[in-house]
Design an enzyme around this catalytic site. Structure first.
Site, PDB file in Angstrom:
ATOM      1  N   TRP A 170       0.808  -1.224   0.000  1.00  0.00           N
ATOM      2  CA  TRP A 170       0.000   0.000   0.000  1.00  0.00           C
ATOM      3  C   TRP A 170       0.840   1.271   0.000  1.00  0.00           C
ATOM      4  O   TRP A 170       1.884   1.340   0.650  1.00  0.00           O
ATOM      5  CB  TRP A 170      -0.879  -0.007   1.250  1.00  0.00           C
ATOM      6  CG  TRP A 170      -1.579   1.292   1.528  1.00  0.00           C
ATOM      7  CD1 TRP A 170      -1.134   2.318   2.310  1.00  0.00           C
ATOM      8  CD2 TRP A 170      -2.852   1.694   1.030  1.00  0.00           C
ATOM      9  NE1 TRP A 170      -2.062   3.337   2.323  1.00  0.00           N
ATOM     10  CE2 TRP A 170      -3.125   2.977   1.556  1.00  0.00           C
ATOM     11  CE3 TRP A 170      -3.802   1.085   0.188  1.00  0.00           C
ATOM     12  CZ2 TRP A 170      -4.305   3.664   1.265  1.00  0.00           C
ATOM     13  CZ3 TRP A 170      -4.971   1.784  -0.095  1.00  0.00           C
ATOM     14  CH2 TRP A 170      -5.215   3.052   0.441  1.00  0.00           C
ATOM     15  N   ASN A 190      -0.168   5.742   0.308  1.00  0.00           N
ATOM     16  CA  ASN A 190      -1.103   6.852   0.126  1.00  0.00           C
ATOM     17  C   ASN A 190      -0.323   8.138  -0.102  1.00  0.00           C
ATOM     18  O   ASN A 190       0.298   8.262  -1.183  1.00  0.00           O
ATOM     19  CB  ASN A 190      -2.204   6.919   1.189  1.00  0.00           C
ATOM     20  CG  ASN A 190      -1.791   6.874   2.640  1.00  0.00           C
ATOM     21  OD1 ASN A 190      -1.268   5.875   3.100  1.00  0.00           O
ATOM     22  ND2 ASN A 190      -2.027   7.937   3.377  1.00  0.00           N
ATOM     23  N   ASP A 191      -0.302   9.064   0.823  1.00  0.00           N
ATOM     24  CA  ASP A 191       0.225  10.401   0.519  1.00  0.00           C
ATOM     25  C   ASP A 191       1.690  10.423   0.060  1.00  0.00           C
ATOM     26  O   ASP A 191       2.523   9.725   0.641  1.00  0.00           O
ATOM     27  CB  ASP A 191       0.185  11.279   1.774  1.00  0.00           C
ATOM     28  CG  ASP A 191      -1.129  11.207   2.513  1.00  0.00           C
ATOM     29  OD1 ASP A 191      -2.086  10.621   1.995  1.00  0.00           O
ATOM     30  OD2 ASP A 191      -1.185  11.741   3.638  1.00  0.00           O
ATOM     31  N   SER A 224       2.133  11.533   7.650  1.00  0.00           N
ATOM     32  CA  SER A 224       2.649  12.414   6.598  1.00  0.00           C
ATOM     33  C   SER A 224       3.443  13.605   7.125  1.00  0.00           C
ATOM     34  O   SER A 224       3.285  14.020   8.272  1.00  0.00           O
ATOM     35  CB  SER A 224       1.499  12.917   5.740  1.00  0.00           C
ATOM     36  OG  SER A 224       1.048  11.854   4.954  1.00  0.00           O
ATOM     37  N   ASP A 279       0.573  16.222   9.850  1.00  0.00           N
ATOM     38  CA  ASP A 279       0.982  16.579   8.485  1.00  0.00           C
ATOM     39  C   ASP A 279       1.743  17.905   8.410  1.00  0.00           C
ATOM     40  O   ASP A 279       1.355  18.823   7.656  1.00  0.00           O
ATOM     41  CB  ASP A 279      -0.224  16.612   7.531  1.00  0.00           C
ATOM     42  CG  ASP A 279      -1.065  15.340   7.596  1.00  0.00           C
ATOM     43  OD1 ASP A 279      -0.520  14.307   8.038  1.00  0.00           O
ATOM     44  OD2 ASP A 279      -2.252  15.389   7.219  1.00  0.00           O
ATOM     45  N   GLU A 297      -6.444  18.172   6.514  1.00  0.00           N
ATOM     46  CA  GLU A 297      -5.246  17.347   6.283  1.00  0.00           C
ATOM     47  C   GLU A 297      -4.229  17.978   5.307  1.00  0.00           C
ATOM     48  O   GLU A 297      -4.548  18.838   4.493  1.00  0.00           O
ATOM     49  CB  GLU A 297      -5.625  15.957   5.764  1.00  0.00           C
ATOM     50  CG  GLU A 297      -6.566  15.201   6.672  1.00  0.00           C
ATOM     51  CD  GLU A 297      -6.780  13.754   6.253  1.00  0.00           C
ATOM     52  OE1 GLU A 297      -6.879  12.909   7.145  1.00  0.00           O
ATOM     53  OE2 GLU A 297      -6.855  13.465   5.041  1.00  0.00           O
TER      54      GLU A 297
END
Ligand code: FRU
Length: 665
Positions: A205, A207-208, A265, A337, A384
């Site tokens: 996986w 994501n960001d 993140s 973040d 976010e």
């Protein structure tokens, strides 16, 4: 049953439309559902209505991917109705039975069954949501080799009410070939749904995008990564580097979970002035500022979300966490973040941080270790992954503004004096696609280059049976332009895409008539397409961006010629079967179920399209409108078509570059 000769006419229509490869001669059509009623097929209950539906039914999401005019659509009177639709007896004569299917995924309840001797020998359901068109039909194939010669019945069942309580079926064909996509799961980077010029981790996986930073000729791409699974979890910073933003090499994971939390993140900067004091040799430290997501792992039980730093003295290859982490204590909720930028006039670091809800904070620091709260902002519709950077207006370094973005790319433009960010306009939307999130721009791009380069997580893409999950967007250069509506961000793919250009097809000053397909001869799978299209007289001009405006001829029409009659209502680029349509009447661009307004400038529109295996990125009028979306291509589609309906359009220029895979050796 109708022999293939009669369905060939139908298929020919789609082949001409650029949607399908040619049907095979020995195909046998069981049912195409083109009649006013179901003919010899028998219904029970209400769900299937009096006959085939003509596409989408009232209150249904857009149904696409069926062939001809009609299909079976059991959404008749909504999801609440139930029933069955049963074929007359038929003889299995080919190795495969293929059909188009969409709708609910309720085994035994929303399905199509093959019955032999009254027993279900094959069954299939819809997929529920399909990426890039929820109600899209796609091929499913049953291998019926051992049933050849047997009598059978096909039954379509809707015994489900409530969400996805319907089934859509079309084009049931016996064939000697399989029309369902055969999914290849290896070798690595060659898999069926592996993007060929967008970053994906080798396995598992992501994501960001995190810690986007340039140093010594390398673009670093850290990314939210689950090293242990195909779904979100165990957040770790994965790491890849590239010298050209196109070819990526994945390196060992950079920052691993610890007792403060898993690693959420954040950002990275080059500490040129050694403000943090980490430098030991000639290499400048790269410092990562990230969220320690306390409580998200057994090791960090009871810890809150805080902000920490780690540094690398070897060009990002190895990382040391600061021993006095966290550097910013817990403030509220799951605050996270951090994005950090150097503010030269006040010689300090500035952090923007997501706090909670729609609230974000600004902080300053002399050394990345001690942070002082400056102030907060609240931005409706935003949460976010904030970003914050200075940009020249129309490329003029003497006039700059500060741009603040949230995870969804919505942005504010304003002024910043080292203490307070004062938004002057926004929030504005940057992208109209379905899969654009957690955007971040590169830090430390050399002044000699001067670009502001952004990468997004294409959140929500689907990659069935793949060893990886999720992909990044193609890196885009941002520009801040003065438009009649005010200052706006425009996004275009970085020019390095040219490194993948292979075969080039090109047209200029060419009128395309309805029924014609200019791109019929184009082969390939991956494309960069650049088009300028005259869609109507200059009188059609709406609000637009001056930088993109070609000079108007004295007649008031586009500079390129005599203008095209206004009956030209739609022009479509069909990308692996998925239409990107521009409605001249509505001045709207639609693709994969999303729409954006695109006003012609001087009677023309400009489009750039990047087509990869699982994504379509569209950029209108020099990037003033962008649409970033994922999809799953159908196996039977032709690569490209260009068509117009309602009248001719003039192609001022069209360049189609077939692209090489970035994973090629
Ligand atoms: C955004 C996000 C961030 C968080 C990260 C966790 O997609 O939710 O706010 O840091 O993902 O993986």
């Amino acid at each position: 049953m109708i022999r293939a000769s009669s369905i060939r006419v139908l298929f020919a229509l789609f082949v001409r439309a650029g949607l399908l490869q040619a049907a095979q001669d020995d195909d046998i059509l069981i049912a195409g559902f083109e009649g006013r009623d179901y003919g010899a097929w028998k219904t029970t209950g209400e769900a299937f209505g009096p006959g085939p539906a003509h596409g989408t039914l009232p209150n249904q999401m857009d149904v696409s991917g069926y062939e001809g005019e009609g299909l079976v659509n059991s959404f008749y009177k909504g999801d609440g109705t139930t029933g069955t639709l049963t074929s007359p007896p038929l003889k299995i004569q080919r190795r495969f039975v293929n059909f188009l299917i969409g709708g609910g995924m309720h085994p035994g309840k929303t399905c199509i069954n093959l019955l032999v001797d009254g027993k279900v020998v094959r069954t299939a359901t819809g997929p529920n949501d399909r990426p890039g068109g929820s109600e899209r039909l796609d091929w499913h194939t049953w291998d019926t080799s051992e049933l050849v010669g047997r009598q059978a019945v096909i039954q379509i069942v809707d015994q489900q009410t409530g969400g996805w309580g319907h089934i859509n079926i079309d084009q049931i064909v016996q064939s000697s070939r399989r029309l369902q996509q055969e999914i290849v799961t290896g070798p690595l980077y060659r898999e069926t749904y592996r993007p060929q010029f967008h970053f994906t981790p080798a396995t598992n996986w992501t994501n960001d995008p995190n810690g986007l930073v340039y140093y010594e000729g390398e673009y670093h791409l850290f990314f939210q990564h689950n090293p242990k699974g195909i779904n979100w979890g165990n957040m770790t910073w994965g790491h890849a580097v590239s010298r050209d933003l196109v070819h990526w090499e994945q390196l060992p994971n950079a920052i691993e979970p610890d007792r403060l939390g898993t690693i959420f993140s954040g950002s990275a900067v080059v500490d040129w002035n050694n403000t943090a004091g980490f430098q030991k040799g000639p290499e400048k430290p790269i410092v990562a500022i990230y969220t320690s997501a306390g409580g998200t792992s057994p090791d960090s039980k009871g810890q809150p979300f805080t902000q920490s730093i780690a540094y690398s003295l070897d060009r990002g290859r190895t990382w040391t966490k600061y021993e006095k982490n966290p550097v910013l204590a817990h403030i509220v909720g799951s605050n996270r973040d951090p994005k950090v930028v150097w503010h030269q006039p006040t010689k300090q670091w500035i952090m923007t941080l997501f706090k909670d809800g729609n609230a974000f904070g600004f902080f300053s620091s002399p050394d990345l270790k001690r942070w002082t709260h400056l102030h907060d902002i609240t931005v409706s519709g935003c949460g976010e992954c904030p970003d914050f950077f200075e940009m020249p207006v129309d490329g003029n370094p003497a006039e700059t503004k500060w741009v603040w973005t949230a995870a969804n790319g919505h942005y504010l433009v304003g002024a910043f004096d080292g203490k307070r960010f004062v938004p002057e306009t926004g929030p504005h939307r940057a992208d109209w696609g379905a899969n654009y999130y957690a955007v971040q721009t590169y830090s430390d791009i050399p002044a000699s280059d001067g670009r502001r380069i952004q990468i997004a997580w294409m959140n929500g893409g689907k990659y069935p049976k793949m060893p990886f999950n999720q992909q990044m967007s193609f890196p885009c250069e941002l520009k801040l332009r003065r438009t009649p509506e005010g200052l706006r961000i425009c996004r275009l793919p970085v020019r390095e895409i040219e490194r993948l250009h292979a075969k080039e097809y090109s047209w200029a000053d060419r009128v395309v008539q309805p029924g014609e397909n200019l791109l019929a001869g184009v082969q390939g799978e991956l494309f960069d397409i650049c088009a300028e299209i005259e869609v109507g007289p200059a009188a059609d001009v709406g609000p637009a961006v001056p930088a993109a405006t070609p000079p108007l001829s004295p007649s008031g029409r586009g500079a390129g010629g005599e203008g095209i009659p206004t009956e030209a209502k739609h022009v479509s680029l069909i990308l692996r079967g998925e239409p990107l349509t521009y409605s001249v009447t509505d001045k709207r661009l639609t693709c994969l179920g999303r729409a954006a307004t695109l006003a012609p400038v001087g009677g023309r529109i400009k489009l750039q399209v990047l087509l990869d295996r699982t994504s379509i990125e569209v950029f209108g009028n020099d990037g003033c409108v962008s649409m970033t979306s994922c999809f799953l291509p159908r196996a039977d589609t032709k690569p490209l078509a260009l068509q117009t309906t309602g009248g001719p359009v003039k192609i001022v220029s069209l360049k189609v570059y077939e692209l090489r895979s970035a994973w090629g050796k």
